[in-house]
Each structure stands twice: as C-alpha cells, then as structure tokens.
Design an enzyme around this catalytic site. Structure first.
Site, PDB file in Angstrom:
ATOM      1  N   LYS A  45     -47.969  -6.695   6.745  1.00 37.40           N
ATOM      2  CA  LYS A  45     -48.113  -8.042   6.220  1.00 37.40           C
ATOM      3  C   LYS A  45     -49.570  -8.469   6.400  1.00 37.40           C
ATOM      4  CE  LYS A  45     -45.403 -11.586   4.816  1.00 37.40           C
ATOM      5  NZ  LYS A  45     -44.438 -11.485   3.717  1.00 37.40           N
ATOM      6  N   THR A  46     -50.092  -9.275   5.494  1.00 35.65           N
ATOM      7  CA  THR A  46     -51.466  -9.737   5.652  1.00 35.65           C
ATOM      8  C   THR A  46     -51.579 -10.617   6.892  1.00 35.65           C
ATOM      9  OG1 THR A  46     -51.945  -9.620   3.284  1.00 35.65           O
ATOM     10  CG2 THR A  46     -53.351 -11.045   4.619  1.00 35.65           C
ATOM     11  N   SER A  70     -44.259 -18.110  -3.478  1.00 33.67           N
ATOM     12  CA  SER A  70     -45.350 -18.890  -2.889  1.00 33.67           C
ATOM     13  C   SER A  70     -45.130 -18.860  -1.390  1.00 33.67           C
ATOM     14  CB  SER A  70     -45.356 -20.324  -3.421  1.00 33.67           C
ATOM     15  OG  SER A  70     -46.470 -21.028  -2.903  1.00 33.67           O
ATOM     16  N   GLY A  72     -47.243 -18.220   1.196  1.00 35.55           N
ATOM     17  CA  GLY A  72     -48.208 -18.901   2.056  1.00 35.55           C
ATOM     18  C   GLY A  72     -48.629 -18.115   3.279  1.00 35.55           C
ATOM     19  N   CYS A 131     -55.013 -13.928  -2.168  1.00 34.37           N
ATOM     20  CA  CYS A 131     -53.728 -14.624  -2.053  1.00 34.37           C
ATOM     21  C   CYS A 131     -53.768 -15.912  -2.867  1.00 34.37           C
ATOM     22  CB  CYS A 131     -53.401 -14.935  -0.604  1.00 34.37           C
ATOM     23  SG  CYS A 131     -51.816 -15.795  -0.435  1.00 34.37           S
ATOM     24  N   THR A 271     -42.438  -6.060  -5.729  1.00 32.66           N
ATOM     25  CA  THR A 271     -41.244  -6.750  -6.223  1.00 32.66           C
ATOM     26  C   THR A 271     -40.020  -5.843  -6.230  1.00 32.66           C
ATOM     27  OG1 THR A 271     -42.453  -8.361  -7.558  1.00 32.66           O
ATOM     28  CG2 THR A 271     -40.209  -7.859  -8.244  1.00 32.66           C
TER      29      THR A 271
END
Length: 318
Positions: A45-46, A70, A72, A131, A271
């Site tokens: 994960k970022t 979205s 975040g 992002c 996805t």
C-alpha cells in the site's frame, strides 16, 4: 512452454504480473496472500509518514466495466511497511519486493527517504506522485516543476532502485514534458498509469461513492486504452534503461499481452485483483502463456515493444 521471467533494474522476477499499489496490500495478511500466489512479487500500500484512515466510506465501488474509488491513501504508515517488507525479504532473500510511498506535504519527502535510506530495505521503492483522491491535494505529477524538485531532493538522499508512479497523460506535449524531467534522474522504472481521476459513477439516482461529492479515480476496463497509450509513448520517450510497469485495465491475459506489446516490462493488476482476489494471477498467467504459445513466442522479449502500426495511406480529395 513460454517463459514469463522479466527484469526491472537488475532485479529478476519469475513472472511478469504483480499487484498494483492499493489492492490486496494493506497489511501483512493481504501481502502474504499475494506473495504466495502466482504473482511475480508485490508492492505495498502507498505508505505515508504516519498512518492514515483515508476518506469516509463508501469510498470504493465495483462496476461492470471497472471500478471507482476515492480511498484517500489509507495505510498503516511507513514504519509498518518497512518492517513487513524486511520480514518477507528475510524469508525469501532472492525475491525482490516493492515499497510504495508518498508525501502529503513538501516536507514529507525528505523525511520519508531519509528513513528508507537508514533502514534495511533492499528492494525497489515506488514513489507515488499520482494519487487523485486526497481531498484538497493536487496530483503532483501534473506539475512538472514540482516533480523535478521532489526527484532532485529524493535522489540526493536515497541511492537505491527508485521508480515513479504516474497518472495518465493525454496530450503529446505533456508526455514529452514529463519524459524530459524523468530522463534527468537515475530512475529504475516508471509505473503507468494510476487511475483516471475525478470520474463519476451513478447507481440508480445516487453517486456510487461518498467522498468529493461522488468523484473518484476510475480503474478497470474503462481505462485500458489510456494505459496502452501511456506505456507506448513513454517507452518511446524515456531512456532505455528506465523500465516500465504497465498498469490499468487488465482483466484477461490479452490485456497483459497488449501492455507488453506496447513496451511494458511488468504488468500491474488492481481492479480485477479486487474483484477476484489473488487467484487472478494464476488465471492471467495461464491466459498469457496460451497466447504466447499460440503465436510461437518463447519469451517476453520476442514481442515486447513491437506493436505494429498500419501504413498510412493518403486520402484522395474529391
């Protein structure tokens, strides 16, 4: 049978397919599921300096043609992912892993890369400059001067294998401008593309997600043409030593094949991974192998970057 091994910056992978940052990579359990699948490796994960809860829910929805999100940047913080990736590396010392990270303020980047440089991390770092879903924050990679400032700072601190996650570009001038910036730095790879920002999906009479008035990043089949174009054009403009991870719109093995045909060295799945889970990697691997076997390709280099374009014919004026 076709061979799917590939190389990014001298690191060798036994497959060409991996996850895209953001999907099946939030914690140790999810990363383990990808690591033990048919995927070549994983990207985390970022990570931001401190943990983030991300945007309010509902913040992601699957659709027939792809997805909207979205999120975040929800994540457990840089320290967590550095520790987890080191654990995986100790268990699999021959297997390279990717750490994704980004800053949410200009001061963050120096702190992040000082911490990474002082750690035992020995894989590849993916700097996410794309992002589209942090409320109030622009996508950095659309500001070419900002990209240059950040990469100047980061490469002065960190000297390990470094890549950049990019948003989609749509204008040929912008392709050239970002390539001119990236070619100044000793980058190992770029990952293109992130989701297409600020789309809207409606379910009945209601937006599919809550943040940003229903706007979010679009992924999946919707964005495959943009992903192909970005891989194709950047492969032509970037220095040959900068490898490309092509991400966006991968649903079947043919999609993986086409991204490689456009010049990708590896392919990310997001996805569809969210829809199927880590078993998607075995299916995509089988489908890509079948395509290569049918065409007589023994290895990825047999067709990588060899997209053919029809010969242009003049149109008669009547």
């Amino acid at each position: 049978m076709a061979e799917l091994t590939t190389t990014i910056g001298g690191f060798h992978f036994n497959n060409t397919i991996m996850n895209g940052a953001g999907v099946w990579c939030y914690d140790r359990k999810e990363l383990s599921a990808v690591d033990t699948s048919a995927a070549a490796t994983f990207v985390t994960k970022t990570a931001t300096l401190a943990p983030r809860a991300g945007n309010p829910k509902p913040r992601m929805a699957a659709t027939d043609l792809g997805s909207i999100n979205s999120m975040g940047l929800p994540n457990k913080g840089l320290d967590y992912y550095l520790q987890v990736v080191e654990e995986f590396h100790q268990a699999n010392p021959e297997k390279p892993y990717f750490l994704s990270t980004t800053g949410t303020s200009p001061d963050d980047f120096g702190k992040i890369f000082t911490k990474i440089a002082a750690s035992n991390f020995s894989g590849l770092v993916e700097l996410n400059l794309s992002c589209p879903n942090v409320v109030g924050k622009p996508q950095i990679a659309y500001d070419f001067a900002a990209v240059e400032r950040i990469l100047t700072q980061v490469t002065g601190i960190y000297h390990g294998p470094l890549g950049v996650k990019l948003p989609p570009y749509f204008d040929l001038v912008h392709f050239q401008q970002i390539a001119d910036v990236l070619n100044q730095f000793p980058l190992t790879f770029v990952n293109t593309i992130n989701s297409v920002g600020n789309g809207l999906v409606i379910q009945d009479e209601t937006a599919a997600i809550a943040p940003k008035g229903g706007l979010g990043g679009i992924g999946g089949g919707y964005i495959k043409p943009m992903a192909l174009a970005n891989v194709r054009v950047l492969r032509q403009l970037l220095k040959p030593e900068i490898n490309i991870i092509g991400t966006g719109g991968v649903e079947i093995g043919r999609d993986v094949f086409e991204l490689i045909l456009c010049g990708a060295d590896m392919v990310g799945v997001a996805t569809q991974l969210g829809k199927e889970g880590p078993k998607v990697f075995a299916r995509l691997t089988e489908e890509l192998t079948a395509i290569m076997d049918a065409k007589g390709y023994k290895r990825l280099s047999d067709f990588r970057g060899k997209l053919q374009v029809p010969e242009a014919r003049e149109v008669a004026v009547h």
